[in-house]
Design an enzyme around this catalytic site. Structure first.
Site, PDB file in Angstrom:
ATOM      1  N   LYS A 285       0.835  -1.204   0.000  1.00 49.47           N
ATOM      2  CA  LYS A 285       0.000   0.000   0.000  1.00 49.47           C
ATOM      3  C   LYS A 285       0.868   1.251   0.000  1.00 49.47           C
ATOM      4  O   LYS A 285       1.936   1.249   0.615  1.00 49.47           O
ATOM      5  CB  LYS A 285      -0.864   0.035   1.268  1.00 49.47           C
ATOM      6  CG  LYS A 285      -2.036  -0.900   1.251  1.00 49.47           C
ATOM      7  CD  LYS A 285      -2.882  -0.722   2.498  1.00 49.47           C
ATOM      8  CE  LYS A 285      -4.073  -1.673   2.484  1.00 49.47           C
ATOM      9  NZ  LYS A 285      -5.008  -1.438   1.389  1.00 49.47           N
TER      10      LYS A 285
ATOM     11  N   ARG B 127     -10.766 -11.262   0.654  1.00 50.70           N
ATOM     12  CA  ARG B 127     -11.601 -12.279   0.014  1.00 50.70           C
ATOM     13  C   ARG B 127     -10.993 -13.678   0.155  1.00 50.70           C
ATOM     14  O   ARG B 127     -11.708 -14.672   0.061  1.00 50.70           O
ATOM     15  CB  ARG B 127     -11.842 -11.906  -1.454  1.00 50.70           C
ATOM     16  CG  ARG B 127     -10.596 -11.873  -2.300  1.00 50.70           C
ATOM     17  CD  ARG B 127     -10.799 -11.109  -3.611  1.00 50.70           C
ATOM     18  NE  ARG B 127     -10.941  -9.666  -3.366  1.00 50.70           N
ATOM     19  CZ  ARG B 127     -11.197  -8.774  -4.321  1.00 50.70           C
ATOM     20  NH1 ARG B 127     -11.371  -9.161  -5.574  1.00 50.70           N
ATOM     21  NH2 ARG B 127     -11.305  -7.487  -4.032  1.00 50.70           N
TER      22      ARG B 127
HETATM   23  N1  BES Z   1      -8.262  -3.498   3.771  1.00 45.87           N
HETATM   24  C1  BES Z   1      -8.434  -2.985   2.472  1.00 45.87           C
HETATM   25  C2  BES Z   1      -9.728  -2.183   2.296  1.00 45.87           C
HETATM   26  C3  BES Z   1      -9.897  -0.950   3.105  1.00 45.87           C
HETATM   27  C4  BES Z   1      -9.742   0.299   2.528  1.00 45.87           C
HETATM   28  C5  BES Z   1     -10.284  -0.996   4.434  1.00 45.87           C
HETATM   29  C6  BES Z   1      -9.939   1.442   3.252  1.00 45.87           C
HETATM   30  C7  BES Z   1     -10.469   0.153   5.173  1.00 45.87           C
HETATM   31  C8  BES Z   1     -10.307   1.378   4.587  1.00 45.87           C
HETATM   32  C9  BES Z   1      -8.457  -4.115   1.449  1.00 45.87           C
HETATM   33  O1  BES Z   1      -7.790  -5.271   1.784  1.00 45.87           O
HETATM   34  C10 BES Z   1      -7.854  -3.592   0.193  1.00 45.87           C
HETATM   35  O2  BES Z   1      -6.709  -3.269   0.187  1.00 45.87           O
HETATM   36  N2  BES Z   1      -8.659  -3.498  -0.821  1.00 45.87           N
HETATM   37  C11 BES Z   1      -8.253  -3.028  -2.092  1.00 45.87           C
HETATM   38  C12 BES Z   1      -9.144  -3.727  -3.078  1.00 45.87           C
HETATM   39  C13 BES Z   1      -8.578  -3.921  -4.418  1.00 45.87           C
HETATM   40  C14 BES Z   1      -7.225  -4.501  -4.421  1.00 45.87           C
HETATM   41  C15 BES Z   1      -9.542  -4.754  -5.221  1.00 45.87           C
HETATM   42  C16 BES Z   1      -8.428  -1.508  -2.183  1.00 45.87           C
HETATM   43  O3  BES Z   1      -9.184  -0.948  -1.384  1.00 45.87           O
HETATM   44  O4  BES Z   1      -7.799  -0.895  -2.995  1.00 45.87           O
HETATM   45 ZN    ZN Z   2      -5.717  -5.215   1.300  1.00 46.93          ZN
END
Ligand code: BES
Ligand code: ZN
Ligand code: ZN
Length: 504
Positions: free
Chosen positions: A281, A355
């Protein structure tokens, strides 16, 4: 100081307390004290209206004004909190939360907000308990002592205080608020403390507290360690957790009362920290990722609350827990993972890890043959972008989505339905090497695609998916009954949904 709550039908003007809280409505004719506080206004007589005017009181939501009572009423301090134009359960819950923060540590507080129905008694009690929440576990004294003191005695004033329905609403509100507060504690806990093993430990402790003693509900708890997860083949959970030194766990809770009519299976995402893994991230978005176990915390606390309330439904909750980290043993984009149940998944983005845990746990849930499955997860930033930080997304079987939306409306939480369009099925089936494709790097509709992916693991059972990403932590200032930091989002909705199932 430990806070005690009592329900009484006393008059707010005569109540001996350090502070008395009175609700003020915003009407076309200006601010008007709510009926519950009428005798406080009477005590000031003709000086009341000019007093409100000179204090600038309008009655708008979030407003709170404190003034010394100077002997006019028996309390020393009068706290006026705005109710807005409608004295309903939502505005009352919020006003009670504001009140809790306005007099955080008085020795005694009496609350005169609209409370002439059991629903309103619940709203006042819950709102106050939730609005006054603080997290001081890692503050050192004297800050800790000052911030976490809390009020001594809190008296909820209600004209129906002696009615059995009011008493049970009052007691139930405390059970549910405690569940929300438990989730907040877990979500606020730093990720280095709340690892999967630490989380499992905390769940065992909460379970012990709820189930100890005579007359306590019987809830079965299983914690699966890394060996058990490996033996049983929870491939999705293991793949995500592999890059971390803190290995995965799974908590399973079962509440199975004799008079159960329906069986609800709950599944929650328990990523104790989400760095994104190799698909790391950006720095700023990693900050709140200690809250990525908010879904797991929600279903665990809700299940314990449902048991404490003695609801006549069976509940089986699964909370897979893992930490998504970067190391030589991290799972990679391009890997193929065999999920629990045998479905193979091609990884494209290690940050779409939720997921993978949920897929395993949903299959476990289907093996219990429940009537309905509900999962709760901080799953996608896409649905946070779409709905903001206060409204949750609900996707899945229409009948269950409708029931969850109705439950949310009663529970003081906002949710909104999002669709799972047909083309999402194609997107998740586009892998050339595995049964399913985990992610496709198409920027649009990522939250909907995630739901389509999860649906593959539900065996066609009635199911709803709550994507609560961004709702688990309030990054802004406190409002209503919601403090800064962890919110406990989802708990009241799930408990309310369980109540609706119990009512048939
Ligand atoms: N944990 C995150 C989602 C999230 C975002 C939680 C903001 C709380 C606040 C999740 O695992 C993630 O990283 N999701 C990706 C999805 C994508 C890769 C399909 C995202 O949000 O970009
Ligand atoms: Zn994630
Ligand atoms: Zn995540």
């Amino acid at each position: 100081m430990t806070t005690t709550y009592t329900l009484r039908s006393a008059s707010p003007a005569k109540t001996r307390a350090e502070a008395v809280v009175v609700g003020v409505l915003a009407t076309d004719k200006g601010p008007v004290v709510c009926e519950a506080g009428a005798d406080v206004a009477q005590a000031w007589g003709r000086k009341w209206a000019p007093l409100l005017s000179s204090l600038g009181v309008t009655g708008k939501p979030g407003e709170s004004v404190r003034l010394p009572a100077n002997g006019v009423i028996n309390a020393q301090l009068l706290v006026l909190v705005g109710l807005g134009s409608e004295p309903d359960d939502t505005s009352v819950r919020r006003a009670a939360g504001v009140a809790a923060r306005s007099v955080p540590n008085a020795a005694s507080v009496a609350i005169a907000l609209p409370a002439d129905t059991p629903v309103l008694v619940d709203a006042v009690t819950q709102g106050h308990l939730l609005g006054g929440y603080t997290y001081t576990a890692h503050k050192s004294a004297p800050t800790k002592n000052k911030d976490s003191a809390g009020p001594g005695d809190v008296v909820v004033l209600s004209p129906i205080a002696r009615k059995a329905e009011a008493v049970s609403a009052f007691q139930e509100a405390q059970v549910v608020a405690d569940a929300v507060r438990l989730v907040r504690d877990w979500v606020n806990e730093p990720p280095g403390h709340l690892t999967p093993a630490g989380f499992a430990e905390a769940v065992s402790e909460a379970h012990r507290v709820v189930t100890k003693g005579r007359g306590a509900p019987k809830v079965a708890l299983e914690i699966w360690d890394h060996d058990t997860l490996t033996e049983r083949g929870l491939g999705g959970t293991l793949a995500v957790g592999n890059g971390s030194d803190a290995k995965p766990r799974l908590a399973k809770l079962t509440w199975s009362p004799k008079d159960a009519t329906t069986h609800l299976a709950l599944v929650g995402k328990g990523v104790t920290f989400d760095s994104g893994g190799l698909t790391i991230k950006p720095a700023a978005t990693m900050v709140g990722m200690k809250g990525d176990m908010g879904g797991a915390a929600c279903v665990i606390a809700a299940t314990l609350a449902i048991a404490q309330l003695g609801l006549p439904i069976k509940v089986t909750a699964f909370a897979p827990m893992a930490e998504n980290m970067v190391s030589g043993s991290s799972f990679r984009p391009g890997d193929v993972v065999t999920m629990y149940g045998g479905t193979t998944v091609e990884i494209a983005n290690t940050d779409a890890e939720g997921r993978m845990l949920l897929g395993d746990a949903l299959v476990l849930a289907t093996e219990e043959s429940p009537d309905v499955i509900v999962d709760v997860a901080t799953l996608t930033g896409h649905l946070q972008l779409a709905l903001g930080d206060k409204v949750g997304a609900v996707l899945g079987s229409q009948e269950i989505v409708d029931a969850v939306l109705a439950a949310g409306a009663h529970a003081g939480e906002q949710h909104w339905q999002m669709p799972i369009p047909e083309e999402m099925s194609e997107r998740i089936k586009a892998s050339k090497v595995a049964d399913l494709l985990q992610h496709d790097w198409v920027r649009w509709g990522g939250g909907l695609m995630a739901a389509a992916f999860l649906r593959e693991f539900t065996a066609g059972l009635p199911w709803a998916h709550l994507d609560i990403a961004g709702k688990e932590i309030n990054t802004g200032g406190p409002y209503g009954h919601v403090p800064s930091g962890a919110t406990g989002f989802g708990v009241t909705t799930i408990v309310e949904y369980a109540k609706s199932l119990a009512a048939g």
